[in-house]
Design an enzyme around this catalytic site. Structure first.
Site, PDB file in Angstrom:
ATOM      1  N   CYS A 159     110.558  70.672  67.764  1.00  0.00           N
ATOM      2  CA  CYS A 159     111.963  70.311  67.531  1.00  0.00           C
ATOM      3  C   CYS A 159     112.421  69.117  68.359  1.00  0.00           C
ATOM      4  O   CYS A 159     113.240  68.321  67.899  1.00  0.00           O
ATOM      5  CB  CYS A 159     112.871  71.510  67.769  1.00  0.00           C
ATOM      6  SG  CYS A 159     113.131  71.919  69.516  1.00  0.00           S
TER       7      CYS A 159
ATOM      8  N   ASP B 297     118.255  71.717  60.458  1.00  0.00           N
ATOM      9  CA  ASP B 297     117.156  72.075  61.350  1.00  0.00           C
ATOM     10  C   ASP B 297     115.859  71.997  60.558  1.00  0.00           C
ATOM     11  O   ASP B 297     115.570  72.868  59.741  1.00  0.00           O
ATOM     12  CB  ASP B 297     117.367  73.484  61.906  1.00  0.00           C
ATOM     13  CG  ASP B 297     116.286  73.896  62.901  1.00  0.00           C
ATOM     14  OD1 ASP B 297     115.327  73.116  63.100  1.00  0.00           O
ATOM     15  OD2 ASP B 297     116.402  74.996  63.472  1.00  0.00           O
TER      16      ASP B 297
ATOM     17  N   HIS C 243     115.653  74.524  72.149  1.00  0.00           N
ATOM     18  CA  HIS C 243     115.645  74.106  70.752  1.00  0.00           C
ATOM     19  C   HIS C 243     116.871  73.236  70.513  1.00  0.00           C
ATOM     20  O   HIS C 243     117.901  73.404  71.185  1.00  0.00           O
ATOM     21  CB  HIS C 243     115.673  75.341  69.842  1.00  0.00           C
ATOM     22  CG  HIS C 243     115.519  75.035  68.379  1.00  0.00           C
ATOM     23  ND1 HIS C 243     114.398  74.431  67.864  1.00  0.00           N
ATOM     24  CD2 HIS C 243     116.342  75.250  67.318  1.00  0.00           C
ATOM     25  CE1 HIS C 243     114.537  74.305  66.546  1.00  0.00           C
ATOM     26  NE2 HIS C 243     115.714  74.779  66.203  1.00  0.00           N
TER      27      HIS C 243
END
Length: 296
Positions: free
Chosen positions: A72, A126, A111
């Site tokens: 991420c 995302d 994250h």
């Protein structure tokens, strides 16, 4: 943003051929889905002697020009840059991931996601969570609303300023039942994924740099204990954890997800990465699949 980065190269990488002159929801949805179908969620750099940085130019070269994936802090950071370049109203949010092993959230933000505002409505984008927890399209930031996608039903819940993302899954069906003992398959009907506040992270590189270092060096974290590569497919996803290769097919009409899993040898690793994930590593991968809580 400095460096030789351009949208045309990125769009070619993800197979996006539409117009991007208008930063609307339809375009965002298409880019989001094309991204997760083209760019793997992977931490292979950790296990082949490469250092992961949060330098956007290096991330661009790795993902776009060298046809790699990332985690991420690479992939969602890159998407945020793309969306800003396209003219979207977007900010970065920091998240704490839920750890089923301790039934609680991690002590640090590990994250990141993008919040995108379009026509007065907010969405969470995302593209880098991977496996069965990966959303294919942005989620509308509305508390308690069921948002069905291919992987299951996702739900954002506002808990007094802390937003929680949870997912309700279908029942898993294993083609090879012997893999039950490995605990790689998620069996929780509804599970929490992560939580966040709506406070923007002004400088994501500075904010996450120490965490990025810890996640690739600490012996206690999941990313050093498992080599991971996963890629979304039109019918489900593919994943390689250590030496275990899996193909998961979503069958919502039957209320199940079919898991076809097998172990592969060291000699097959490079072939699987190329054939199934379109990845050719420059350095030798040393697969790892230690016992630590992380499921497909």
């Amino acid at each position: 943003m400095k460096g030789k980065m351009n949208l045309d190269e990125y769009f070619k990488r993800i197979g996006f051929h539409g117009s991007y002159s208008k930063p609307d929801l339809a375009t965002l949805k298409l880019i989001h889905k094309q991204h997760v179908m083209s760019v793997p969620f992977e931490n292979l750099s950790v296990h082949c002697g490469e250092k992961i940085t949060m330098d956007l130019e290096m991330i661009f070269n790795k993902v776009v020009r060298n046809n790699r994936g990332g985690w991420c802090m690479e992939i969602n950071l890159l998407l945020g840059w793309v969306l800003r370049e396209m003219g979207y109203d977007t900010v970065t949010l920091a998240c704490r991931v839920f750890r089923t092993s301790v039934n609680d959230y991690g002590p640090k933000d590990t994250h990141l996601v993008s919040k995108v505002v379009i026509d007065g409505k907010s969405y969470i984008a995302d593209v880098s969570y991977g496996v069965s927890s990966q959303v294919w399209e942005p989620l509308e930031l509305v508390s308690g609303k069921d948002q069905p996608q291919a992987a299951g039903i996702f739900r954002l819940i506002d808990q007094g300023g802390l937003w929680v993302l949870e997912k309700t899954s279908r029942k898993p069906k294993l083609v090879n039942p012997e893999f039950n003992k490995l605990n790689l398959v998620n069996r929780d009907e509804t599970k929490q994924l992560y939580r966040f506040t709506l406070t923007p992270v002004e400088d994501a590189v500075a904010y996450f740099s120490d965490t990025c270092h810890i996640l690739q060096t600490s012996p206690d974290v999941m990313f050093t204990n498992k080599s991971i590569c996963s890629l979304q497919m039109p019918t489900g996803f593919r994943a390689l954890f250590g030496w275990t290769y899996s193909e998961v097919t979503y069958k919502p009409e039957e209320g199940i997800d079919v898991f076809d899993m097998r172990n592969i040898s060291d000699d097959e690793i490079d072939h699987i990465l190329m054939e199934k994930f379109n990845i050719k590593l420059q350095n030798k991968l040393r697969p790892v699949n230690n016992t630590i809580c992380y499921t497909l």
